[in-house]
Design an enzyme around this catalytic site. Structure first.
Site, mmCIF file in Angstrom:
data_model
loop_
_atom_site.group_PDB
_atom_site.id
_atom_site.type_symbol
_atom_site.label_atom_id
_atom_site.label_comp_id
_atom_site.label_asym_id
_atom_site.label_seq_id
_atom_site.Cartn_x
_atom_site.Cartn_y
_atom_site.Cartn_z
ATOM 1 C CB THR A 39 -33.478 47.035 -29.066
ATOM 2 O OG1 THR A 39 -32.431 46.053 -29.008
ATOM 3 C CG2 THR A 39 -33.416 47.701 -30.431
ATOM 4 C CG ASP B 210 -29.702 43.608 -29.740
ATOM 5 O OD1 ASP B 210 -28.907 43.710 -28.789
ATOM 6 O OD2 ASP B 210 -30.337 42.570 -29.975
ATOM 7 C CG MET C 86 -26.258 40.997 -24.895
ATOM 8 S SD MET C 86 -27.637 41.635 -23.940
ATOM 9 C CE MET C 86 -27.921 40.260 -22.832
ATOM 10 N N GLY C 87 -26.212 41.156 -29.093
ATOM 11 C CA GLY C 87 -26.500 41.453 -30.496
ATOM 12 C C GLY C 87 -27.078 40.191 -31.098
ATOM 13 N NE ARG D 10 -7.609 31.974 -18.456
ATOM 14 C CZ ARG D 10 -6.639 31.067 -18.523
ATOM 15 N NH1 ARG D 10 -6.496 30.352 -19.628
ATOM 16 N NH2 ARG D 10 -5.818 30.878 -17.520
HETATM 17 O O1 F6P Z 1 -32.911 42.265 -27.673
HETATM 18 C C1 F6P Z 1 -31.999 42.735 -26.777
HETATM 19 C C2 F6P Z 1 -31.244 41.614 -26.127
HETATM 20 O O2 F6P Z 1 -30.462 42.217 -25.130
HETATM 21 C C3 F6P Z 1 -30.412 40.760 -27.092
HETATM 22 O O3 F6P Z 1 -29.173 41.315 -27.402
HETATM 23 C C4 F6P Z 1 -30.305 39.474 -26.335
HETATM 24 O O4 F6P Z 1 -30.109 38.369 -27.190
HETATM 25 C C5 F6P Z 1 -31.620 39.361 -25.676
HETATM 26 O O5 F6P Z 1 -32.094 40.677 -25.496
HETATM 27 C C6 F6P Z 1 -31.590 38.617 -24.354
HETATM 28 O O6 F6P Z 1 -32.826 38.702 -23.783
HETATM 29 P P1 F6P Z 1 -33.373 37.942 -22.497
HETATM 30 O O7 F6P Z 1 -33.623 39.031 -21.502
HETATM 31 O O8 F6P Z 1 -34.655 37.312 -22.932
HETATM 32 O O9 F6P Z 1 -32.345 36.961 -22.065
#
Ligand code: F6P
Length: 349
Positions: A125, A127, A169-170, A273
């Site tokens: 991941t 994350d 992201m996170g 912004r």
């Molecule tokens: O789990 C990894 C991730 O990139 C998260 O940071 C993010 O919220 C999610 O996946 C977004 O996933 P999707 O591809 O379902 O929009």
């Protein structure tokens, strides 16, 4: 010996390095065969396969995404899903299956393992929030991309005397925000682990502008909770996009950057912004670190199947790659520790 492999959940740079390593190790060292399943657990449920030989994995090491495709399919939310998977194992005569994924994909893998299937996990991941491993591949690439973006946003923010909010992201944790924020010299970093108030945010920005800095960079993780004032004082809530939840019950996050930028401008009067980095953080070629980590995870996973050491997943501690119980992936999330956030805080304002 036939080994299955699937990639599930959100894609992530380094997945192809893992697939290549599994294939090269299984064929090269053990003389086995590898069968890929397309689109995560959906491929095993529906028998959607892709035999993987040396030719299929040639040249994929630097490529982003996954040659197998991925999905967030949850067999336990599909009528007859686990039974279909068990039948597929038998008809494909699998000696073992390597599931490459995050908490959800590995959670399914662990459950199937407890029900008797020979499964090994590889944690993935961007994350970086999986417990039991110092890092997951994809995270380093995401941090590099976000850091470069922050560097670029600095020069435009400075030229225009603006506050720029960078949304990274996170989902549950602020690893990308904190690491990229420190590396990019952010003036404020907001993450899910540490609650904040609008007042604190605006105070930091005002103080900074008060000492002659006419621009600020605020990095915010998409899963940070936005302080919304309700009738009974200050409430916190996630900012979500419309579209319900996925098969694992996750809402679609995104939008906190916009909310925050609006609130900062309204409160401070500074022109503000927002830049949402989104999927750019997940796309494209992996860094050398992620290629090496993915490769080492793949080699260990292939070895674990040969040793019939199931219910384990690859992990990294320091520079050692070691097998740990797959249950670690689902027990709890690895959150940003206060010591690291304290380092970041030193540079706020
Ligand atoms: O789990 C990894 C991730 O990139 C998260 O940071 C993010 O919220 C999610 O996946 C977004 O996933 P999707 O591809 O379902 O929009």
């Amino acid at each position: 010996m036939k080994v299955g492999v699937l990639t599930g959940g959100g894609d992530c740079p380094g997945l192809n390095a893992v697939i290549r390593a599994i294939v090269r190790r299984t064929i090269g060292k053990y003389g086995g065969q590898v069968l890929g399943y397309r689109y995560g657990w959906a491929g095993v449920m529906h028998g959607n396969t892709l035999p993987l030989g040396m030719d299929e994995v040639s040249g994929i090491l630097p490529r982003g995404g996954t040659i197998l495709g991925t999905s967030r399919t949850n067999p336990y939310k599909t009528e007859g899903g686990p039974e279909a998977i068990k039948r597929q194992f038998e008809s494909d005569e699998l000696a073992g299956l390597i599931a490459v994924g995050g908490e959800d994909t590995l959670g399914v893998g662990y459950r199937l393992y407890q029900e008797g299937l020979p499964i090994v996990g590889v944690p993935k991941t961007i994350d970086n929030d999986i417990s039991g491993t110092d890092f997951t591949f994809g995270f380093d690439t995401a941090v590099h991309i976000a850091t470069e973006a922050i560097d670029r946003l600095h020069t435009t923010a400075e030229s225009h005397n603006r506050v720029v909010v960078v949304e990274v992201m996170g989902r549950h944790t602020g690893w990308i925000a904190v690491k990229a924020g420190i590396a990019g010299g952010a003036d404020l970093i907001l993450i899910p682990e540490i609650p904040f108030t609008l007042e604190e945010v605006c105070d930091v920005i005002r103080k900074r502008h008060g000492r002659g800095k006419n621009f600020s960079i605020v990095v915010v993780a998409e899963g940070a909770e936005f302080p919304v004032k309700g009738e009974d004082g200050e409430n916190h809530g996630l900012v979500v996009k419309q579209g319900g939840t996925d098969a694992f019950g996750h809402v679609r996050l995104g939008g906190i950057g916009n909310e925050l930028a609006r609130a900062i401008e309204a409160d401070t009067g500074y022109e503000t912004r927002v830049s949402v980095l989104g999927y750019i953080q997940r796309g494209g070629t992996p860094t050398a670190f992620d290629r090496v980590l993915g490769t080492r995870f793949g080699v260990l996973a292939a070895d674990l199947v040969q040793e019939r050491d199931f219910g384990k997943m690859a992990s990294v501690t320091g520079d050692r790659i070691i097998p740990i119980e797959m249950s670690h992936a689902t027990e709890s999330l690895k959150r940003v520790d206060s010591e690291l956030y304290e380092v970041a805080r030193t540079f706020f304002g």
